[in-house]
Scaffold this motif. Structure first.
Motif, short mmCIF file in Angstrom:
data_model
loop_
_atom_site.label_atom_id
_atom_site.label_comp_id
_atom_site.label_asym_id
_atom_site.label_seq_id
_atom_site.Cartn_x
_atom_site.Cartn_y
_atom_site.Cartn_z
N PRO A 1 0.84 -1.24 0.15
CA PRO A 1 -0.17 0.00 0.11
C PRO A 1 0.86 1.26 0.03
O PRO A 1 2.02 1.20 0.53
CB PRO A 1 -0.95 -0.19 1.46
CG PRO A 1 -0.67 -1.60 1.74
CD PRO A 1 0.64 -2.05 1.08
N ILE A 2 0.45 2.31 -0.57
CA ILE A 2 0.85 3.70 -0.43
C ILE A 2 0.76 4.18 0.95
O ILE A 2 -0.30 3.95 1.58
CB ILE A 2 0.43 4.64 -1.47
CG1 ILE A 2 0.80 4.12 -2.89
CG2 ILE A 2 0.87 6.04 -1.31
CD1 ILE A 2 0.09 4.96 -3.98
N GLN A 3 2.03 4.76 1.37
CA GLN A 3 1.98 5.36 3.04
C GLN A 3 2.15 6.73 2.86
O GLN A 3 2.76 7.46 1.86
CB GLN A 3 3.15 4.63 3.44
CG GLN A 3 3.28 3.25 3.64
CD GLN A 3 1.91 2.42 4.49
OE1 GLN A 3 1.59 3.03 5.43
NE2 GLN A 3 1.35 1.47 4.01
N PRO A 4 1.42 7.52 3.82
CA PRO A 4 1.76 9.00 3.78
C PRO A 4 3.06 9.17 3.68
O PRO A 4 3.55 10.27 3.27
CB PRO A 4 1.17 9.23 5.12
CG PRO A 4 -0.06 8.22 5.44
CD PRO A 4 0.60 6.86 4.93
N SER A 5 4.15 8.36 4.40
CA SER A 5 5.48 8.84 4.19
C SER A 5 5.86 8.74 3.06
O SER A 5 7.13 8.97 2.74
CB SER A 5 6.12 7.99 5.27
OG SER A 5 6.12 6.69 5.01
N ASP A 6 5.45 8.38 1.97
CA ASP A 6 5.80 7.95 0.57
C ASP A 6 5.88 9.57 -0.17
O ASP A 6 6.22 9.73 -1.18
CB ASP A 6 5.25 7.10 -0.23
CG ASP A 6 5.36 5.60 0.31
OD1 ASP A 6 6.28 5.42 0.86
OD2 ASP A 6 4.25 5.09 0.05
N ARG B 1 -1.41 15.15 0.99
CA ARG B 1 -2.88 14.99 1.15
C ARG B 1 -3.14 13.80 0.17
O ARG B 1 -3.88 12.98 0.53
CB ARG B 1 -3.70 16.14 0.76
CG ARG B 1 -3.77 17.17 2.00
CD ARG B 1 -4.89 18.10 1.93
NE ARG B 1 -4.78 19.01 0.57
CZ ARG B 1 -3.93 19.79 0.46
NH1 ARG B 1 -3.55 20.48 1.41
NH2 ARG B 1 -3.95 20.77 -0.66
N TRP B 2 -2.69 13.68 -1.06
CA TRP B 2 -2.81 12.84 -1.99
C TRP B 2 -2.38 11.35 -1.44
O TRP B 2 -3.07 10.35 -1.39
CB TRP B 2 -2.15 12.99 -3.22
CG TRP B 2 -2.30 11.91 -4.21
CD1 TRP B 2 -3.31 11.71 -5.27
CD2 TRP B 2 -1.34 10.80 -4.71
NE1 TRP B 2 -3.14 10.47 -5.95
CE2 TRP B 2 -1.71 10.27 -5.60
CE3 TRP B 2 -0.21 10.51 -4.08
CZ2 TRP B 2 -1.34 8.96 -5.93
CZ3 TRP B 2 0.63 9.56 -4.53
CH2 TRP B 2 -0.15 8.76 -5.47
N THR B 3 -1.00 11.32 -0.93
CA THR B 3 -0.53 10.01 -0.42
C THR B 3 -1.53 9.75 0.90
O THR B 3 -1.74 8.42 0.81
CB THR B 3 0.91 10.24 0.04
OG1 THR B 3 0.90 11.32 0.95
CG2 THR B 3 1.61 10.33 -1.31
N GLU B 4 -1.78 10.49 1.68
CA GLU B 4 -3.02 10.25 2.75
C GLU B 4 -4.17 9.40 2.12
O GLU B 4 -4.55 8.58 2.82
CB GLU B 4 -3.03 11.22 3.74
CG GLU B 4 -1.91 11.72 4.64
CD GLU B 4 -2.17 13.30 5.10
OE1 GLU B 4 -3.27 13.26 5.43
OE2 GLU B 4 -1.29 13.47 5.82
N ARG B 5 -4.73 10.14 1.32
CA ARG B 5 -6.08 9.71 0.58
C ARG B 5 -5.73 8.37 0.03
O ARG B 5 -6.53 7.48 0.20
CB ARG B 5 -6.44 10.53 -0.33
CG ARG B 5 -7.27 11.85 0.14
CD ARG B 5 -7.98 12.60 -0.99
NE ARG B 5 -7.04 12.84 -1.95
CZ ARG B 5 -6.37 13.82 -2.32
NH1 ARG B 5 -6.45 14.97 -1.35
NH2 ARG B 5 -5.89 14.38 -3.34
N GLU B 6 -4.59 8.11 -0.57
CA GLU B 6 -4.30 6.58 -1.45
C GLU B 6 -4.11 5.61 -0.12
O GLU B 6 -4.64 4.70 -0.39
CB GLU B 6 -3.14 7.03 -1.98
CG GLU B 6 -3.37 7.72 -3.39
CD GLU B 6 -4.26 6.96 -4.45
OE1 GLU B 6 -4.10 5.62 -4.32
OE2 GLU B 6 -4.95 7.83 -4.90
N SER B 7 -3.68 6.24 1.09
CA SER B 7 -3.19 5.16 2.00
C SER B 7 -4.46 5.00 2.79
O SER B 7 -4.59 3.55 3.34
CB SER B 7 -2.19 5.59 2.97
OG SER B 7 -2.80 6.46 3.95
N GLU B 8 -5.54 5.37 2.63
CA GLU B 8 -6.76 5.31 3.39
C GLU B 8 -7.67 4.57 2.50
O GLU B 8 -8.84 4.09 2.90
CB GLU B 8 -7.34 6.73 3.95
CG GLU B 8 -6.51 7.27 5.16
CD GLU B 8 -7.05 8.69 5.36
OE1 GLU B 8 -7.84 9.32 4.64
OE2 GLU B 8 -6.34 9.36 6.30
N LYS B 9 -7.65 4.45 1.22
CA LYS B 9 -8.53 3.81 0.39
C LYS B 9 -8.70 2.12 0.73
O LYS B 9 -7.75 1.56 1.29
CB LYS B 9 -7.95 3.81 -0.91
CG LYS B 9 -8.29 5.31 -1.58
CD LYS B 9 -8.00 4.93 -3.08
CE LYS B 9 -8.16 6.50 -3.78
NZ LYS B 9 -7.78 6.41 -5.22
#
Length: 185
Positions: A15-20, A51-59
């Motif tokens: 998964p994509i992580q916010p730290s990415d 914000r994009w990485t956070e949204r991706e990580s929460e999907k």
């Protein structure tokens, strides 16, 4: 048989992580990569990328349409792969893959694609994958040919970028063709 479905010979998908965010932000500023992948968009702020990485990580996971980070076997983020146009009824899907420039020509895109194909063909019973490649993306055309995809035609003048129109090359690969080439599925 592969021990870990989301791991290949050179990469693993996660998964994509916010730290990415920093790696994706740097990649997003590379106009050539943007043009090869999709289109040139306006600049995004660091906060926008965060914000994009956070949204991706929460999907949530639906098993079909997803975007995953690609990392090498040492855990370094090297790109991403996403699936789209998933049609479970007819067993067809498409995908897009992007490798950060400093990691080109290391086999990471090929390995990530094989992992996704192994999952869709071997676990979800999909029958065919389609790939749409811009005619000016010679690296991606060669990659798909090496993977055994068939050139199924082209859509003329579908993309306007860098001052001119370009075709989209349509590639396809069936489950049987993948199995024959890889011994998997």
């Amino acid at each position: 048989m592969t021990r870990y479905i989301w791991e290949g010979a050179a990469v693993r998908l996660r998964p994509i992580q916010p730290s990415d965010w920093e790696e994706f932000h740097q990649d997003g500023m590379d106009s050539e990569i943007a043009r090869l992948n999709d289109a040139i968009y306006g600049p995004r702020s660091e906060e926008g990328t965060k914000r994009w990485t956070e949204r991706e990580s929460e999907k949530g996971w639906d098993g079909h349409n997803f975007r995953l980070a690609i990392e090498d076997l040492n855990g370094e983020l090297v790109g991403s792969i996403s699936t789209n146009s998933c049609d479970p009824q007819n067993g067809t899907f498409s995908y897009g893959v992007s490798i950060f420039r400093e990691h080109w020509k290391k086999g990471y895109a090929s390995d990530a694609i094989k992992i996704v194909l192994r999952y869709f063909f071997g676990e979800l019973r999909y029958q065919k994958v389609n790939a749409h490649v811009y005619a000016f993306n010679e690296g991606s055309i060669k990659l798909h040919e090496r993977l055994g995809f068939m050139d199924e035609g082209r859509l003329r003048n579908m993309v306007y970028t860098n001052g001119s129109y370009h075709d989209v090359v349509l590639f396809g690969l069936t489950r049987e063709e993948f199995k024959e080439r890889s011994g998997i599925a």
